[in-house]
Scaffold this motif. Structure first.
Motif, PDB file in Angstrom:
ATOM      1  N   UNK A 116       0.832  -1.208   0.000  1.00 39.58           N
ATOM      2  CA  UNK A 116       0.000   0.000   0.000  1.00 39.58           C
ATOM      3  C   UNK A 116       0.868   1.260   0.000  1.00 39.58           C
ATOM      4  N   UNK A 117       0.383   2.288  -0.697  1.00 42.12           N
ATOM      5  CA  UNK A 117       1.122   3.546  -0.778  1.00 42.12           C
ATOM      6  C   UNK A 117       0.189   4.734  -0.589  1.00 42.12           C
ATOM      7  N   UNK A 118       0.725   5.765   0.042  1.00 40.48           N
ATOM      8  CA  UNK A 118      -0.012   7.020   0.155  1.00 40.48           C
ATOM      9  C   UNK A 118       0.102   7.771  -1.167  1.00 40.48           C
ATOM     10  N   UNK A 119      -0.547   8.918  -1.257  1.00 35.79           N
ATOM     11  CA  UNK A 119      -0.498   9.696  -2.512  1.00 35.79           C
ATOM     12  C   UNK A 119       0.908  10.159  -2.847  1.00 35.79           C
ATOM     13  N   UNK A 120       1.732  10.344  -1.806  1.00 36.78           N
ATOM     14  CA  UNK A 120       3.111  10.763  -2.084  1.00 36.78           C
ATOM     15  C   UNK A 120       4.067   9.562  -2.109  1.00 36.78           C
ATOM     16  N   UNK A 121       3.473   8.362  -2.389  1.00 35.97           N
ATOM     17  CA  UNK A 121       4.225   7.129  -2.632  1.00 35.97           C
ATOM     18  C   UNK A 121       5.025   6.648  -1.422  1.00 35.97           C
ATOM     19  N   UNK A 122       4.497   6.884  -0.255  1.00 36.45           N
ATOM     20  CA  UNK A 122       5.115   6.382   0.966  1.00 36.45           C
ATOM     21  C   UNK A 122       4.284   5.224   1.523  1.00 36.45           C
ATOM     22  N   UNK A 123       4.924   4.278   2.195  1.00 38.01           N
ATOM     23  CA  UNK A 123       4.177   3.141   2.750  1.00 38.01           C
ATOM     24  C   UNK A 123       3.254   3.572   3.890  1.00 38.01           C
TER      25      UNK A 123
END
Length: 362
Positions: A116-123
């Motif tokens: 899974x990733x946030x919108x800023x591509x962080x876990x």
């Protein structure tokens, strides 16, 4: 094949997800293509137990639906071990069950950290405490498991004895009990066909329940089923099972007053004010097996043990583990290997005969 059971599981799953955090819902959606609704429902039940425990033991005063990712990220190894102890010593879960629940949690936490990733591509999670937790060491060997199973399944001539007991002897045994005798007279062809099909194919309970008339190929002696992971497969069954199925099918419509639009293979006696027959439920099949098994003198028998019985006999006759694995629909060959450790009377007899001088063998 009907999707009624899958729909019921799916509806229950959706209701349960409404009580759980949003990221669990997201994870379940991610897994939908790979797992059946029944498996996902089991996962959700496991998660509810875990989050309810967190609510009680980690000062979370709100609803479990509101448990944040931050709380998961700050869980310690000691806290998780306390939860696993709670499962084993307060909920009386066996070590293998604790391992299953831990596996479900490991899968969820792995998704949150590595997929899974946030919108800023962080876990979603930077720290995964479940990666530090080890499974219970199950010390029982395959042979030990097989030996335990051996006393609870049908071996040798017990296959045919149990089948004949259901078809005839149970009725004779209860001839003085009008209610039991009448019920047996009504259902003996159906019940014999169910047991014969399991013993002649190794199908799972859910697969038996969901069978429709159109799933049976009477020419090739095979049946179309949807296995775990929503995989379609054609599974062969024995000629004896086909004979018993034909006897049941000959009386299915008239005896059970089945409506034309009811395509279920195995149906119940007419019920309700309108006297309609319905698809036989999993619990109904479990109860009828329990009834016959107890009267037969082998109360430990269950639907699953009948499946084990088939697998043991198949291995004794064919001795081809990959084929048995496919027949049973196992995802892991290690599961199938258990049956290579069960001592079958037929195998023992064959080995014993090896010690007899050839001149003494008639």
């Amino acid at each position: 094949m009907t999707n009624d059971a899958q729909k019921q599981h799916y509806l229950k799953l959706q209701q349960l997800l409404m009580e759980l955090p949003w990221y669990v819902d997201e994870y379940i959606t991610f897994k939908k293509r790979k797992l059946s609704a029944a498996s996902l429902l089991n996962y959700a039940h496991d998660y509810k137990i875990f989050f309810s425990w967190l609510q009680t033991n980690n000062s979370h005063s709100g609803h479990i639906k509101d448990i944040s990712l931050d709380l998961l990220e700050t869980l310690t190894v000691q806290q998780v071990e306390e939860f696993l102890s709670y499962l084993q010593y307060e909920l009386d879960n066996k070590p293998v069950t604790v391992n299953r629940k831990l596996s479900a949690l490991k899968s969820l936490f792995n998704y949150l950290q590595n997929i899974a990733e946030t919108r800023d591509l962080k876990p979603y999670l930077n720290r995964n405490v479940m990666a530090k937790i080890e499974f219970n060491d199950l010390k029982e060997s395959m042979e030990t498991i097989a030996n335990k199973m051996e006393g609870k399944i049908l071996l040798g001539d017990e296959y045919e004895k149990f089948r004949m007991f259901i078809a005839h002897e149970y009725g004779q045994l209860n001839k003085d009990n009008k209610k039991l005798s009448n019920f047996h007279t009504l259902n003996r062809e159906r019940d014999t066909a169910i047991v014969s099909l399991i013993l002649g194919s190794g199908l799972r309970l859910s697969e038996i329940v969901n069978l429709d008339l159109e799933d049976i190929d009477t020419n090739k002696y095979c049946v179309r089923v949807i296995r775990k992971g929503n995989k379609e497969q054609y599974v062969f069954f024995s000629k004896l099972a086909m004979d018993d199925l034909k006897e049941y099918l000959a009386i299915r419509s008239s005896r059970y007053h089945v409506e034309a639009n009811n395509k279920a293979l195995f149906v119940s006696a007419p019920m309700g004010p309108k006297g309609k027959s319905r698809r036989l439920t999993a619990r109904a099949i479990e109860k009828l097996i329990e009834k016959y098994a107890t009267a037969f003198g082998k109360p430990s028998l269950s639907v699953h043990k009948l499946r084990h019985s088939f697998a043991t006999r198949y291995h004794a006759e064919i001795n081809d583990v990959p084929k048995l694995r496919r027949q049973l629909g196992h995802s892991s060959i290690q599961t199938t290997m258990i049956y290579t450790h069960i001592r079958n009377d037929d195998l023992k007899s064959a080995v014993d005969r090896m010690d007899i001088p050839k001149d003494d063998i008639e």
